[in-house]
Motif scaffolding. Structure first.
Motif, PDB file in Angstrom:
ATOM      1  N   ALA A  89       0.838  -1.200   0.000  1.00 33.15           N
ATOM      2  CA  ALA A  89       0.000   0.000   0.000  1.00 33.15           C
ATOM      3  C   ALA A  89       0.870   1.246   0.000  1.00 33.15           C
ATOM      4  CB  ALA A  89      -0.929   0.009   1.209  1.00 33.15           C
ATOM      5  N   ALA A  90       0.260   2.362  -0.382  1.00 34.82           N
ATOM      6  CA  ALA A  90       1.004   3.627  -0.457  1.00 34.82           C
ATOM      7  C   ALA A  90       1.233   4.260   0.907  1.00 34.82           C
ATOM      8  CB  ALA A  90       0.248   4.607  -1.360  1.00 34.82           C
ATOM      9  N   SER A  91       0.428   3.872   1.904  1.00 39.72           N
ATOM     10  CA  SER A  91       0.565   4.441   3.247  1.00 39.72           C
ATOM     11  C   SER A  91       0.056   3.431   4.268  1.00 39.72           C
ATOM     12  CB  SER A  91      -0.238   5.742   3.375  1.00 39.72           C
ATOM     13  OG  SER A  91      -1.635   5.462   3.346  1.00 39.72           O
ATOM     14  N   GLU A  92       0.412   3.664   5.528  1.00 42.00           N
ATOM     15  CA  GLU A  92      -0.060   2.792   6.591  1.00 42.00           C
ATOM     16  C   GLU A  92      -1.583   2.822   6.697  1.00 42.00           C
ATOM     17  OE1 GLU A  92       2.534   4.751   6.722  1.00 42.00           O
ATOM     18  OE2 GLU A  92       4.151   3.876   7.943  1.00 42.00           O
TER      19      GLU A  92
ATOM     20  N   ASN B 157      -6.672  -0.085   5.770  1.00 42.58           N
ATOM     21  CA  ASN B 157      -7.958  -0.102   5.089  1.00 42.58           C
ATOM     22  C   ASN B 157      -8.126  -1.387   4.281  1.00 42.58           C
ATOM     23  OD1 ASN B 157      -9.486   0.656   2.309  1.00 42.58           O
ATOM     24  ND2 ASN B 157     -10.358   1.840   3.996  1.00 42.58           N
ATOM     25  N   LYS B 158      -7.042  -1.857   3.640  1.00 43.13           N
ATOM     26  CA  LYS B 158      -7.133  -3.103   2.876  1.00 43.13           C
ATOM     27  C   LYS B 158      -7.359  -4.293   3.805  1.00 43.13           C
ATOM     28  CE  LYS B 158      -7.117  -5.885  -0.570  1.00 43.13           C
ATOM     29  NZ  LYS B 158      -8.340  -5.958  -1.413  1.00 43.13           N
ATOM     30  N   ILE B 159      -6.718  -4.288   4.960  1.00 41.72           N
ATOM     31  CA  ILE B 159      -6.959  -5.354   5.945  1.00 41.72           C
ATOM     32  C   ILE B 159      -8.410  -5.318   6.405  1.00 41.72           C
ATOM     33  CG2 ILE B 159      -6.385  -6.169   8.270  1.00 41.72           C
ATOM     34  CD1 ILE B 159      -3.512  -5.279   7.745  1.00 41.72           C
ATOM     35  N   SER B 160      -8.958  -4.127   6.602  1.00 40.32           N
ATOM     36  CA  SER B 160     -10.362  -3.983   6.986  1.00 40.32           C
ATOM     37  C   SER B 160     -11.272  -4.575   5.915  1.00 40.32           C
ATOM     38  CB  SER B 160     -10.698  -2.506   7.213  1.00 40.32           C
ATOM     39  OG  SER B 160     -12.068  -2.335   7.494  1.00 40.32           O
ATOM     40  N   GLN B 161     -10.932  -4.380   4.656  1.00 41.18           N
ATOM     41  CA  GLN B 161     -11.725  -4.944   3.572  1.00 41.18           C
ATOM     42  C   GLN B 161     -11.719  -6.477   3.614  1.00 41.18           C
ATOM     43  OE1 GLN B 161     -10.397  -3.972  -0.418  1.00 41.18           O
ATOM     44  NE2 GLN B 161     -12.450  -4.189  -1.255  1.00 41.18           N
ATOM     45  N   PHE B 162     -10.560  -7.047   3.923  1.00 35.87           N
ATOM     46  CA  PHE B 162     -10.479  -8.507   4.092  1.00 35.87           C
ATOM     47  C   PHE B 162     -11.386  -8.959   5.230  1.00 35.87           C
ATOM     48  CE2 PHE B 162      -6.796  -8.632   1.365  1.00 35.87           C
ATOM     49  CZ  PHE B 162      -6.708  -9.947   0.946  1.00 35.87           C
ATOM     50  N   ASN B 163     -11.249  -8.297   6.376  1.00 32.60           N
ATOM     51  CA  ASN B 163     -11.991  -8.715   7.565  1.00 32.60           C
ATOM     52  C   ASN B 163     -13.493  -8.504   7.435  1.00 32.60           C
ATOM     53  OD1 ASN B 163      -9.712  -9.560   9.000  1.00 32.60           O
ATOM     54  ND2 ASN B 163      -9.363  -7.527   9.881  1.00 32.60           N
ATOM     55  N   ASN B 164     -13.907  -7.544   6.629  1.00 27.26           N
ATOM     56  CA  ASN B 164     -15.315  -7.165   6.549  1.00 27.26           C
ATOM     57  C   ASN B 164     -15.982  -7.598   5.245  1.00 27.26           C
ATOM     58  OD1 ASN B 164     -15.504  -5.763   9.100  1.00 27.26           O
ATOM     59  ND2 ASN B 164     -14.190  -4.202   8.211  1.00 27.26           N
ATOM     60  N   GLY B 165     -15.545  -8.715   4.712  1.00 28.43           N
ATOM     61  CA  GLY B 165     -16.260  -9.218   3.539  1.00 28.43           C
ATOM     62  C   GLY B 165     -15.440 -10.067   2.591  1.00 28.43           C
TER      63      GLY B 165
ATOM     64  N   LYS C 101       4.844  -7.462   9.850  1.00 23.97           N
ATOM     65  CA  LYS C 101       5.362  -6.668  10.963  1.00 23.97           C
ATOM     66  C   LYS C 101       6.848  -6.375  10.801  1.00 23.97           C
ATOM     67  CE  LYS C 101       1.545  -6.430  13.373  1.00 23.97           C
ATOM     68  NZ  LYS C 101       0.884  -5.111  13.630  1.00 23.97           N
ATOM     69  N   ALA C 102       7.554  -7.245  10.115  1.00 21.59           N
ATOM     70  CA  ALA C 102       8.988  -7.047   9.870  1.00 21.59           C
ATOM     71  C   ALA C 102       9.343  -7.771   8.582  1.00 21.59           C
ATOM     72  CB  ALA C 102       9.816  -7.585  11.030  1.00 21.59           C
ATOM     73  N   GLY C 103      10.049  -7.065   7.717  1.00 20.49           N
ATOM     74  CA  GLY C 103      10.424  -7.636   6.438  1.00 20.49           C
ATOM     75  C   GLY C 103      10.484  -6.549   5.387  1.00 20.49           C
ATOM     76  N   GLY C 104      10.814  -6.917   4.169  1.00 20.15           N
ATOM     77  CA  GLY C 104      10.887  -5.932   3.100  1.00 20.15           C
ATOM     78  C   GLY C 104       9.510  -5.554   2.595  1.00 20.15           C
ATOM     79  N   LYS C 105       9.470  -4.514   1.770  1.00 24.65           N
ATOM     80  CA  LYS C 105       8.252  -4.082   1.084  1.00 24.65           C
ATOM     81  C   LYS C 105       7.115  -3.802   2.058  1.00 24.65           C
ATOM     82  CE  LYS C 105       9.359  -6.607  -3.151  1.00 24.65           C
ATOM     83  NZ  LYS C 105       8.885  -7.599  -4.152  1.00 24.65           N
ATOM     84  N   MET C 106       7.281  -2.775   2.862  1.00 27.50           N
ATOM     85  CA  MET C 106       6.243  -2.399   3.817  1.00 27.50           C
ATOM     86  C   MET C 106       5.721  -1.005   3.479  1.00 27.50           C
ATOM     87  SD  MET C 106       7.878  -3.844   7.371  1.00 27.50           S
ATOM     88  CE  MET C 106       6.407  -3.431   8.344  1.00 27.50           C
ATOM     89  N   PRO C 107       4.446  -0.693   3.853  1.00 31.32           N
ATOM     90  CA  PRO C 107       3.481  -1.585   4.513  1.00 31.32           C
ATOM     91  C   PRO C 107       2.895  -2.591   3.530  1.00 31.32           C
ATOM     92  CG  PRO C 107       2.454   0.533   4.043  1.00 31.32           C
ATOM     93  CD  PRO C 107       3.892   0.660   3.642  1.00 31.32           C
TER      94      PRO C 107
ATOM     95  N   ASN D  11      -6.666   1.120  -2.003  1.00 27.56           N
ATOM     96  CA  ASN D  11      -6.054   0.669  -0.745  1.00 27.56           C
ATOM     97  C   ASN D  11      -4.875  -0.291  -0.944  1.00 27.56           C
ATOM     98  OD1 ASN D  11      -7.476  -1.624  -1.423  1.00 27.56           O
ATOM     99  ND2 ASN D  11      -8.936  -1.497   0.275  1.00 27.56           N
ATOM    100  N   PHE D  12      -4.454  -0.515  -2.194  1.00 26.52           N
ATOM    101  CA  PHE D  12      -3.157  -1.148  -2.416  1.00 26.52           C
ATOM    102  C   PHE D  12      -2.566  -0.673  -3.738  1.00 26.52           C
ATOM    103  CE2 PHE D  12      -5.915  -4.119  -4.622  1.00 26.52           C
ATOM    104  CZ  PHE D  12      -5.155  -4.602  -5.690  1.00 26.52           C
ATOM    105  N   LEU D  13      -1.247  -0.633  -3.781  1.00 33.42           N
ATOM    106  CA  LEU D  13      -0.537  -0.154  -4.962  1.00 33.42           C
ATOM    107  C   LEU D  13      -0.299  -1.259  -5.977  1.00 33.42           C
ATOM    108  CD1 LEU D  13       2.317   2.165  -3.640  1.00 33.42           C
ATOM    109  CD2 LEU D  13       0.383   2.831  -5.078  1.00 33.42           C
ATOM    110  N   ARG D  14       0.101  -2.431  -5.453  1.00 36.04           N
ATOM    111  CA  ARG D  14       0.436  -3.537  -6.336  1.00 36.04           C
ATOM    112  C   ARG D  14       0.260  -4.858  -5.602  1.00 36.04           C
ATOM    113  NH1 ARG D  14       6.622  -3.948  -7.786  1.00 36.04           N
ATOM    114  NH2 ARG D  14       6.082  -6.148  -7.877  1.00 36.04           N
TER     115      ARG D  14
END
Length: 263
Positions: free
Chosen positions: A166-169, A174-182, A201-207, A246-249
């Protein structure tokens, strides 16, 4: 004989206390506890490294994880054989279990003996060309790892690992919310056999987030995604303006399980 009556004010008081207890229990212990996941992505330069790494994983590392209480570990290779990689998925019940794992297996005598080639590898003859590590926390909507019950042979099965950046935290949450809510409910209804969903939580390519779905074969995988794309519930959910951009790629990795993988 006098009838037994319960004062209305006292009934209301007990009702209020009951509701408070239920809310407290839900917040502090009865809500499903979320697991944690690590994905290790091993790189290798030549077949001899791959053979040594496979031997280590099969004969030393996975048995040690099993003895440490981790019963289901996934080991995968890319469906595209051009990629010189191996993926290892490890589910943890807690962050503490993840942090203590190196010390736990270092005390395992069977592991130390079986893994000697890996543990004592010479600097000029390494077992691999390095590895990446991604550490994740499970989504609230899917708090626990779920091993699928696929019937096809390992070389036919497809495990699809996706990473959404995603472009921002804020957009990432928001994308996680979309997963959880449908979105997760749609995956479940359509039979995607989702293995895990994790917030990195830790790793490359965040968020970013990662999740894995599984299928009997490539044709079944393609058919499921076609059905998902035209599903009315998904079309409606994805059209909601609050979920825009809510996600870039999305990076997509198609994998086969190794013969000794637990899933």
């Amino acid at each position: 004989m006098k009838s037994c009556t319960f004062p209305r004010s006292r009934f209301r008081l007990f009702s209020l206390l009951f509701i408070l207890i239920i809310c407290k229990n839900t917040a502090f212990g009865f809500a499903p506890k979320r697991e944690f996941y690590q994905i290790k992505i091993y790189h290798f330069k030549e077949d001899s490294q791959r053979q040594r790494l496979e031997t280590y994983l099969k004969d030393a590392y996975l048995p040690a994880l099993h003895r440490a209480g981790i019963k289901k570990v996934g080991v995968f290779e890319p469906a595209d054989e051009k990629d010189s990689l191996l993926y290892v998925l490890i589910p943890f019940k807690s962050a503490e279990q993840f942090l203590s794992l190196p010390q736990t297996i270092s005390k395992d005598k069977q592991y130390v003996t079986a893994g000697r080639d890996y543990i004592e590898t010479e600097y000029n003859n390494p077992v691999h060309a390095g590895f990446e590590s991604v550490f994740m926390e499970a989504f609230a909507g899917m708090p626990a790892f779920k091993a699928p019950a696929l019937q096809s042979g390992p070389s036919e099965r497809i495990y699809e690992l996706r990473r959404y950046e995603a472009a921002s935290e804020k957009l990432h949450e928001n994308k996680i919310s979309q997963f959880n809510n449908g979105e997760l409910a749609i995956f479940s209804r359509l039979g995607f056999n989702v293995v895990f969903c994790g917030q990195v939580k830790a790793g490359g390519k965040m968020p970013s987030l990662m999740y894995m779905s599984s299928f009997e074969n490539k044709a079944e995988r393609d058919a499921h995604w076609k059905a998902f794309g035209s599903d009315p519930a998904w079309t409606k959910l994805n059209a909601q303006p609050e979920y825009a951009h809510n996600f870039l790629r999305a990076d997509i990795y198609l994998l086969h399980p190794m013969a000794f993988s637990d899933i």
